[in-house]
Design a protein around this motif. Structure first.
Motif, PDB file in Angstrom:
ATOM      1  N   LYS A  33      -9.313 -20.848 -12.962  1.00 54.80           N
ATOM      2  CA  LYS A  33     -10.015 -21.432 -11.817  1.00 54.80           C
ATOM      3  C   LYS A  33      -9.189 -21.464 -10.538  1.00 54.80           C
ATOM      4  O   LYS A  33      -7.963 -21.565 -10.576  1.00 54.80           O
ATOM      5  N   TRP A  35      -8.511 -23.949  -7.653  1.00 56.93           N
ATOM      6  CA  TRP A  35      -8.684 -25.376  -7.343  1.00 56.93           C
ATOM      7  C   TRP A  35      -7.526 -25.815  -6.459  1.00 56.93           C
ATOM      8  O   TRP A  35      -6.409 -25.959  -6.924  1.00 56.93           O
ATOM      9  N   LYS A  37      -6.188 -25.724  -1.977  1.00 53.85           N
ATOM     10  CA  LYS A  37      -5.906 -24.740  -0.917  1.00 53.85           C
ATOM     11  C   LYS A  37      -4.540 -24.979  -0.298  1.00 53.85           C
ATOM     12  O   LYS A  37      -4.138 -26.123  -0.117  1.00 53.85           O
ATOM     13  N   ASN A  43      -9.257 -20.840   3.761  1.00 54.02           N
ATOM     14  CA  ASN A  43      -9.530 -20.876   2.321  1.00 54.02           C
ATOM     15  C   ASN A  43      -8.489 -20.074   1.537  1.00 54.02           C
ATOM     16  O   ASN A  43      -8.828 -19.244   0.679  1.00 54.02           O
ATOM     17  N   ARG A  89     -23.263 -23.354   8.306  1.00 53.93           N
ATOM     18  CA  ARG A  89     -22.195 -22.517   7.720  1.00 53.93           C
ATOM     19  C   ARG A  89     -22.496 -21.033   7.915  1.00 53.93           C
ATOM     20  O   ARG A  89     -21.607 -20.238   8.201  1.00 53.93           O
ATOM     21  N   GLY A 153     -15.686 -17.299   4.420  1.00 52.78           N
ATOM     22  CA  GLY A 153     -16.922 -18.085   4.274  1.00 52.78           C
ATOM     23  C   GLY A 153     -16.788 -19.116   3.163  1.00 52.78           C
ATOM     24  O   GLY A 153     -17.112 -20.284   3.328  1.00 52.78           O
ATOM     25  N   GLY A 155     -14.058 -19.656  -0.492  1.00 58.95           N
ATOM     26  CA  GLY A 155     -12.952 -19.048  -1.231  1.00 58.95           C
ATOM     27  C   GLY A 155     -13.409 -18.149  -2.370  1.00 58.95           C
ATOM     28  O   GLY A 155     -13.061 -16.958  -2.429  1.00 58.95           O
ATOM     29  N   SER A 156     -14.224 -18.706  -3.268  1.00 59.50           N
ATOM     30  CA  SER A 156     -14.601 -17.949  -4.463  1.00 59.50           C
ATOM     31  C   SER A 156     -15.460 -16.725  -4.140  1.00 59.50           C
ATOM     32  O   SER A 156     -15.645 -15.860  -4.999  1.00 59.50           O
ATOM     33  N   ARG A 159     -14.167 -13.097  -4.744  1.00 58.82           N
ATOM     34  CA  ARG A 159     -14.268 -12.441  -6.051  1.00 58.82           C
ATOM     35  C   ARG A 159     -15.625 -11.791  -6.237  1.00 58.82           C
ATOM     36  O   ARG A 159     -15.766 -10.846  -7.009  1.00 58.82           O
ATOM     37  N   SER A 207     -17.345 -28.968  -4.014  1.00 53.51           N
ATOM     38  CA  SER A 207     -16.035 -28.442  -4.425  1.00 53.51           C
ATOM     39  C   SER A 207     -15.013 -28.551  -3.307  1.00 53.51           C
ATOM     40  O   SER A 207     -13.846 -28.871  -3.542  1.00 53.51           O
ATOM     41  N   MET A 211     -11.728 -30.542  -4.143  1.00 57.94           N
ATOM     42  CA  MET A 211     -10.385 -29.954  -4.354  1.00 57.94           C
ATOM     43  C   MET A 211      -9.377 -30.547  -3.373  1.00 57.94           C
ATOM     44  O   MET A 211      -8.212 -30.743  -3.703  1.00 57.94           O
ATOM     45  N   MET A 258      -8.028 -28.150 -15.315  1.00 61.64           N
ATOM     46  CA  MET A 258      -8.528 -28.388 -13.954  1.00 61.64           C
ATOM     47  C   MET A 258      -9.262 -29.729 -13.898  1.00 61.64           C
ATOM     48  O   MET A 258      -9.055 -30.524 -12.970  1.00 61.64           O
ATOM     49  N   ASP A 298     -17.249 -25.725 -14.290  1.00 64.19           N
ATOM     50  CA  ASP A 298     -16.804 -25.736 -12.893  1.00 64.19           C
ATOM     51  C   ASP A 298     -16.937 -27.152 -12.327  1.00 64.19           C
ATOM     52  O   ASP A 298     -16.885 -28.094 -13.090  1.00 64.19           O
ATOM     53  N   ALA A 299     -17.146 -27.266 -11.022  1.00 61.58           N
ATOM     54  CA  ALA A 299     -17.203 -28.605 -10.431  1.00 61.58           C
ATOM     55  C   ALA A 299     -18.612 -29.165 -10.590  1.00 61.58           C
ATOM     56  O   ALA A 299     -19.331 -29.386  -9.622  1.00 61.58           O
TER      57      ALA A 299
HETATM   58  C1  2P0 Z   1     -13.735 -21.384  -9.202  1.00 64.20           C
HETATM   59  N1  2P0 Z   1     -14.622 -23.405  -8.012  1.00 64.20           N
HETATM   60  O1  2P0 Z   1     -12.675 -20.767  -9.370  1.00 64.20           O
HETATM   61  C2  2P0 Z   1     -13.636 -22.880  -8.892  1.00 64.20           C
HETATM   62  C3  2P0 Z   1     -13.734 -23.705 -10.144  1.00 64.20           C
HETATM   63  C4  2P0 Z   1     -15.185 -24.637  -8.501  1.00 64.20           C
HETATM   64  C5  2P0 Z   1     -14.430 -24.978  -9.724  1.00 64.20           C
HETATM   65  O2  2P0 Z   1     -14.333 -21.820  -6.483  1.00 64.20           O
HETATM   66  O3  2P0 Z   1     -14.096 -24.570  -0.094  1.00 64.20           O
HETATM   67  O4  2P0 Z   1     -17.097 -23.122  -3.172  1.00 64.20           O
HETATM   68  O5  2P0 Z   1     -15.739 -22.673  -0.100  1.00 64.20           O
HETATM   69  O6  2P0 Z   1     -13.343 -22.263  -0.701  1.00 64.20           O
HETATM   70  O7  2P0 Z   1     -15.255 -21.378  -3.293  1.00 64.20           O
HETATM   71  C6  2P0 Z   1     -15.737 -23.546  -5.818  1.00 64.20           C
HETATM   72  O8  2P0 Z   1     -15.083 -23.535  -4.588  1.00 64.20           O
HETATM   73  O9  2P0 Z   1     -14.804 -23.605  -2.233  1.00 64.20           O
HETATM   74  C7  2P0 Z   1     -14.849 -22.865  -6.792  1.00 64.20           C
HETATM   75  P1  2P0 Z   1     -14.496 -23.252  -0.713  1.00 64.20           P
HETATM   76  P2  2P0 Z   1     -15.648 -22.800  -3.295  1.00 64.20           P
HETATM   77  O10 2P0 Z   1     -14.851 -20.833  -9.330  1.00 64.20           O
END
Ligand code: 2P0
Length: 331
Positions: A33, A35, A37, A43, A89, A153, A155-156, A159, A207, A211, A258, A298-299
């Motif tokens: 995960k 989690w 910054k 981000n 956003r 926009g 972080g995740s 991917r 999230s 975080m 996490m 996840d969260a």
């Molecule tokens: C993940 N999560 O790796 C982790 C696990 C939630 C728990 O990535 O602030 O919506 O937009 O960068 O990407 C959720 O976080 O947060 C997330 P921002 P994001 O999937």
């Protein structure tokens, strides 16, 4: 450093959109995960992470330039108020590509993620929006650059620019240009992800703020980047040797670690519902009885099961409501 400064070499402020476009990006589930910054503006993560993209489940985003002073934003056939957090956003992200006030868009966002599955859509949403802006402004960016853009926009989202297994390399640079997804050269036909809904209602702490609270208040968080780095290596080894037990154990351990840092925050962040724990206990019991299946979370309160196709029929008897995705097709 602000986002526009990071993008100065790629995006000219005098750009205007040249075409309408529709783009798709898949959702992703992290096995290791993200989690915390190291840079909230950009981000940039405290740790590298690893995910699997969910094939055809994700977000379709259509961008159409319009002759109107503000953006018109639609989500799953509802027109949203410009003051809604989602619109703010999306418009702020589009501002990275345009001179504010010079051009507006109709943005139509359609999620093919089952809404009941409790999957976050910001990852696929910003990845699809980054791809659409690249097309609309004819920027001709490569996938690594698109991944950097999507990260700005959410972080995740970096991917979700890719299919299959994706490592988000955390990078070292202050401008984050080395912090992006990289697709791993591995496929795993027969690998299954099962979505188990416990509660699909809006979570109490998103999230982003969750975080930050963890980083700011949980002493336990200090051990998180160390564990995440070890888990990432174990997962890559498990993928290379197609060792499912090692993959499942590492992913489940990573998710629980996490959640331990979340619970150690103040005020405490407990995303679980009583049914979440009941579901975990069922899975641990099934494992004791010889079924090979693991979970990640996840969260939020929902579980995502990891198992191989050979266990599919048996697991469907225990979890008849489960939605199953095979990101690489049948085994
Ligand atoms: C993940 N999560 O790796 C982790 C696990 C939630 C728990 O990535 O602030 O919506 O937009 O960068 O990407 C959720 O976080 O947060 C997330 P921002 P994001 O999937």
């Amino acid at each position: 450093m602000d986002k526009s400064a990071v993008l100065a070499d790629w995006i000219s402020p005098s750009n205007t959109p040249v075409t309408s476009t529709e783009q798709f990006a898949p959702s992703n589930i992290a096995l290791c995960k993200y989690w915390g910054k190291r840079d909230k503006q950009l981000n940039l993560p405290m740790n590298a992470s690893l995910s699997v993209s969910l094939g055809h489940l994700g977000t379709h985003t259509r961008l159409v330039p319009i002759d109107y002073p503000t953006d018109e934003i639609w989500l799953n056939s509802d027109r949203l108020l410009p003051s809604s957090p989602f619109c703010q956003r999306v418009s702020a992200f589009l501002d990275l590509f345009r001179q504010p006030g010079r051009c507006s868009f109709r943005v139509t966002t359609r999620n093919s993620i089952p809404t009941a599955a409790g999957l976050a859509s910001s990852a696929s949403g910003f990845a699809a929006l980054a791809k659409a802006a690249n097309e609309s402004f004819a920027l001709d960016l490569n996938t690594e650059q698109l991944s950097v853009l999507a990260r700005l926009g959410s972080g995740s989202a970096c991917r979700s620019v890719f299919k299959g297994f994706v490592e988000w390399q955390m990078g070292q640079r202050d401008d984050g240009l080395d912090s992006h997804g990289v697709q791993l050269p591995v496929t795993w036909p027969g690998l299954c992800v099962g979505l188990i809904k416990v509660d699909a209602s809006e979570k109490s702490t998103d999230s982003r703020s969750g975080m930050q609270r963890t980083v700011d208040t949980a002493h336990l968080y200090q051990s998180w980047p160390v564990q995440a780095a070890h888990d990432l290596e174990k997962l890559k080894q498990a993928l290379a040797s197609k060792d499912f037990e090692r993959l499942g154990q590492t992913a489940e351990h990573n998710a629980l670690a996490m959640h331990a840092t979340m619970i150690a925050s103040w005020p405490p962040l407990v995303y679980w519902q009583p049914e979440s724990l009941a579901m975990m206990q069922r899975i641990w019991k099934l494992r004791k009885e010889g079924l090979s299946c693991y979970f990640t979370m996840d969260a939020g309160p929902n579980l995502k099961l990891l198992f191989l196709q050979t266990e599919l029929d048996a697991l469907m008897r225990y979890f008849p409501e489960m939605e199953v995705i095979q990101p690489f097709g049948h085994g």
